[in-house]
Write a protein that holds these residues in place. Sequence first.
Motif, PDB file in Angstrom:
ATOM      1  N   THR A   1       5.387  -6.346  -1.381  1.00 10.17           N
ATOM      2  CA  THR A   1       4.922  -7.186  -0.281  1.00 10.17           C
ATOM      3  C   THR A   1       4.284  -6.332   0.810  1.00 10.17           C
ATOM      4  OG1 THR A   1       6.617  -8.834  -0.732  1.00 10.17           O
ATOM      5  CG2 THR A   1       5.650  -8.843   1.471  1.00 10.17           C
ATOM      6  N   SER A   2       4.941  -5.256   1.172  1.00 12.08           N
ATOM      7  CA  SER A   2       4.409  -4.370   2.206  1.00 12.08           C
ATOM      8  C   SER A   2       3.080  -3.754   1.775  1.00 12.08           C
ATOM      9  CB  SER A   2       5.430  -3.278   2.511  1.00 12.08           C
ATOM     10  OG  SER A   2       4.949  -2.412   3.497  1.00 12.08           O
ATOM     11  N   LEU A   3       2.991  -3.335   0.525  1.00 14.35           N
ATOM     12  CA  LEU A   3       1.749  -2.752   0.025  1.00 14.35           C
ATOM     13  C   LEU A   3       0.615  -3.783  -0.019  1.00 14.35           C
ATOM     14  CD1 LEU A   3       3.088  -0.463  -2.825  1.00 14.35           C
ATOM     15  CD2 LEU A   3       2.114   0.254  -0.647  1.00 14.35           C
ATOM     16  N   ALA A   4       0.938  -5.019  -0.349  1.00 18.37           N
ATOM     17  CA  ALA A   4      -0.093  -6.062  -0.375  1.00 18.37           C
ATOM     18  C   ALA A   4      -0.647  -6.319   1.025  1.00 18.37           C
ATOM     19  CB  ALA A   4       0.475  -7.347  -0.964  1.00 18.37           C
ATOM     20  N   TRP A   5       0.223  -6.362   2.028  1.00 17.36           N
ATOM     21  CA  TRP A   5      -0.241  -6.546   3.407  1.00 17.36           C
ATOM     22  C   TRP A   5      -1.087  -5.362   3.844  1.00 17.36           C
ATOM     23  CZ3 TRP A   5      -0.434 -10.807   6.123  1.00 17.36           C
ATOM     24  CH2 TRP A   5       0.439 -11.852   5.831  1.00 17.36           C
TER      25      TRP A   5
END
Length: 110
Positions: free
Chosen positions: A18-22
């Motif tokens: 999730t953090s990498l996608a943001w």
Amino acid sequence: MAFALGTARDPGLQPERTSLAWTRTALAVLLNALVALRGAWIDGSAMLLATGAMLALAACALYGYGVHRGRVLLACEGQVPHPAGLARVAALVLLACATGVAGVAWHLLH
């Protein structure tokens, strides 16, 4: 594998994804901002300048929210987090867009 009621869910790699996608989304928005700012530099267009500035602010907001969301997901350890930070990010993006629109309107009127 059956889960018993009351046990915490194993988040696995979901918080990191999730953090990498943001972060990837923020990078894509930032690259678009840089293209718009370059166009404003070459053409002297106030509309491109305002667009680039709004996109740059939106990229910063997206990145900040991504970091915040990743930390919240890692800290929850399987519990469902409360999305309180989303309202702050939405307010920041709305403020950035309103500032850009006001700047373009001021430039067009003068």
